[in-house]
Scaffold this active site. Sequence first.
Site, PDB file in Angstrom:
ATOM      1  N   ASP A  72      71.447 -84.859   0.772  1.00  0.00           N
ATOM      2  CA  ASP A  72      70.920 -86.080   0.177  1.00  0.00           C
ATOM      3  C   ASP A  72      69.654 -86.473   0.916  1.00  0.00           C
ATOM      4  OD1 ASP A  72      72.180 -88.125  -1.980  1.00  0.00           O
ATOM      5  OD2 ASP A  72      70.788 -89.150  -0.641  1.00  0.00           O
TER       6      ASP A  72
ATOM      7  N   ASP B 162      73.730 -83.220  -9.790  1.00  0.00           N
ATOM      8  CA  ASP B 162      74.047 -84.517 -10.404  1.00  0.00           C
ATOM      9  C   ASP B 162      72.816 -85.378 -10.172  1.00  0.00           C
ATOM     10  OD1 ASP B 162      75.782 -86.408 -11.668  1.00  0.00           O
ATOM     11  OD2 ASP B 162      76.078 -87.358  -9.717  1.00  0.00           O
TER      12      ASP B 162
ATOM     13  N   CYS C 294      72.117 -83.340  -4.748  1.00  0.00           N
ATOM     14  CA  CYS C 294      72.005 -84.811  -4.611  1.00  0.00           C
ATOM     15  C   CYS C 294      73.418 -85.338  -4.425  1.00  0.00           C
ATOM     16  CB  CYS C 294      71.327 -85.412  -5.835  1.00  0.00           C
ATOM     17  SG  CYS C 294      69.727 -84.677  -6.254  1.00  0.00           S
ATOM     18  N   ALA C 295      73.982 -85.126  -3.233  1.00  0.00           N
ATOM     19  CA  ALA C 295      75.434 -85.138  -3.070  1.00  0.00           C
ATOM     20  C   ALA C 295      76.061 -86.486  -2.732  1.00  0.00           C
ATOM     21  CB  ALA C 295      75.828 -84.130  -1.991  1.00  0.00           C
ATOM     22  N   ALA C 296      75.311 -87.436  -2.151  1.00  0.00           N
ATOM     23  CA  ALA C 296      75.924 -88.687  -1.712  1.00  0.00           C
ATOM     24  C   ALA C 296      76.417 -89.483  -2.923  1.00  0.00           C
ATOM     25  CB  ALA C 296      74.921 -89.508  -0.907  1.00  0.00           C
ATOM     26  N   PRO C 297      77.534 -90.215  -2.763  1.00  0.00           N
ATOM     27  CA  PRO C 297      78.324 -90.405  -1.537  1.00  0.00           C
ATOM     28  C   PRO C 297      79.366 -89.326  -1.274  1.00  0.00           C
ATOM     29  CG  PRO C 297      79.211 -91.785  -3.262  1.00  0.00           C
ATOM     30  CD  PRO C 297      78.000 -91.105  -3.856  1.00  0.00           C
TER      31      PRO C 297
ATOM     32  N   CYS D  95      74.649 -89.616 -15.518  1.00  0.00           N
ATOM     33  CA  CYS D  95      75.525 -90.662 -16.057  1.00  0.00           C
ATOM     34  C   CYS D  95      74.691 -91.582 -16.952  1.00  0.00           C
ATOM     35  CB  CYS D  95      76.229 -91.428 -14.949  1.00  0.00           C
ATOM     36  SG  CYS D  95      75.140 -92.203 -13.734  1.00  0.00           S
TER      37      CYS D  95
ATOM     38  N   ARG E 247      72.593 -92.641   2.975  1.00  0.00           N
ATOM     39  CA  ARG E 247      73.540 -92.072   2.010  1.00  0.00           C
ATOM     40  C   ARG E 247      74.111 -90.751   2.518  1.00  0.00           C
ATOM     41  NH1 ARG E 247      73.835 -93.492  -3.228  1.00  0.00           N
ATOM     42  NH2 ARG E 247      73.715 -91.329  -3.973  1.00  0.00           N
TER      43      ARG E 247
ATOM     44  N   LYS F 110      81.518 -85.486  -5.778  1.00  0.00           N
ATOM     45  CA  LYS F 110      81.481 -84.126  -6.312  1.00  0.00           C
ATOM     46  C   LYS F 110      81.484 -83.099  -5.182  1.00  0.00           C
ATOM     47  CE  LYS F 110      79.205 -85.944 -10.411  1.00  0.00           C
ATOM     48  NZ  LYS F 110      79.390 -87.359  -9.999  1.00  0.00           N
TER      49      LYS F 110
END
Length: 469
Positions: A140, A185, A116-119, A238, A145, A122
Amino acid sequence: MGDLSRIEILPQAFLSRMREMLGDEYEEFLESYQKPRTYGLRVNTSKITCEEFEKLVPFPVTRIPWTENGYFYSEDVRPSRCPMYQAGLYYLQEPSAMTPAACLPVNPGESVLDLCAAPGGKATALGAALKGQGLLIANDISTSRARALLRNLELFGISNSFVTNETPARLAEQFPEFFHKILLDAPCSGEGMFRKEEALAKDWTPEKSHELARIQRELILQSADMLRPGGLLLYSTCTFAPEEDEGTISYLLEQRENMELLELPAYEGFSPGVPEWGNGNENLRKCVRIFPHKMNGEGHFLALMKKQGQPDMVQQPSSVRPDANTRKWLELFLEEIGLQTLGGKAFDWNRVETRGDKVYYLPPVNTGFRGLTFLRNGLYLGDLKKNRFEPSQPFALALYKNDVKAVISLPVADSRLTRYLKGETLLIEEGEARGKKGWHLLCAEGYPLGFGKLVNGTLKNKYPAGWRV
């Protein structure tokens, strides 16, 4: 948003749960919302060392103690306007958010997934750690995104990425036990970002955690199934919500007995996971929680897991060959700029592929995965025009210091760099260019910024309109 309003917008159900979770620490936690948020940047150590960065950076920075290449900067600074940012030498990122990628030990040559890489905060860190070797798949599910993700990977000069726009379930079908390292993430309720983003607090409801926990549990099982034996999975959120943190890890350990929790690197501000917030498994203490009253950053949760077995580093290399026309014009261009290396490594013609009039430099690992929706496979080198090759901006940013001979290197404070980033033509004084005419790479202190064409002391600007400041 003023200090008092930060507390006023926090939902009462959230505050009640945090009081129950934190006990005697609750008041200190609440006081942290009256403190100003922190700002950070992470240095691209595949291009520049931290020591060199500290010598060149034109605004004050201080080290972030829990991330070796992270720095705090003050709110009144605008680091995105600095040519060093446009050269991909650092990424702007909330200080605590740097921790997950920093805690996943990535080695050059591995196959790595950011699910789930965007933006791209990481993903750029993982790509930098690979140093152009192996494969980074950055995915993503959102097309918009994913476009932002691609832009940030290009800005960072990541040449060995495969940027996909797929459902995690589809990737899991395509990549069973494929990756050495995976970062998940996960989408979460964002409670750790309430101080930073008021809208998250206003939209929060207790029910959101239930729905997100269901999604997280699907994602973490899919991630575990894509991991090679001996591979590592880093899960992060987060949020403070136990259901999304220890609860999700508990679920994985129950469903996949071949997964085990590992200790994470220690830092004095890190708090351990709480077994009672999951299924009671004492190993949950190996998880890490970041609270804003204990760290100079926002809230995060991290867990590092290993799949039992021995890792296998066997990879199938890329094996494509450019057509004769592509090779002819690209070779002439590379000779003109005096290419020595690309990203510090020998240029590999077996990685050059032409699609229509566009030329790409594929990752060194075979990415011929049919049926996947993707935005980019490898590095976009440029376009074949009539009797010439026209280089792309991502190609310029994938070049390292000293990769080419035809350079014009100006000091970071030189106003011509800012004018170049705005698309203006530049006057180049005698002795500033290594070549007399033709294609040149404009650099800030030797670090590539973009291409231009030098004619009689004038650099014609080739910085693309869509990239301009």
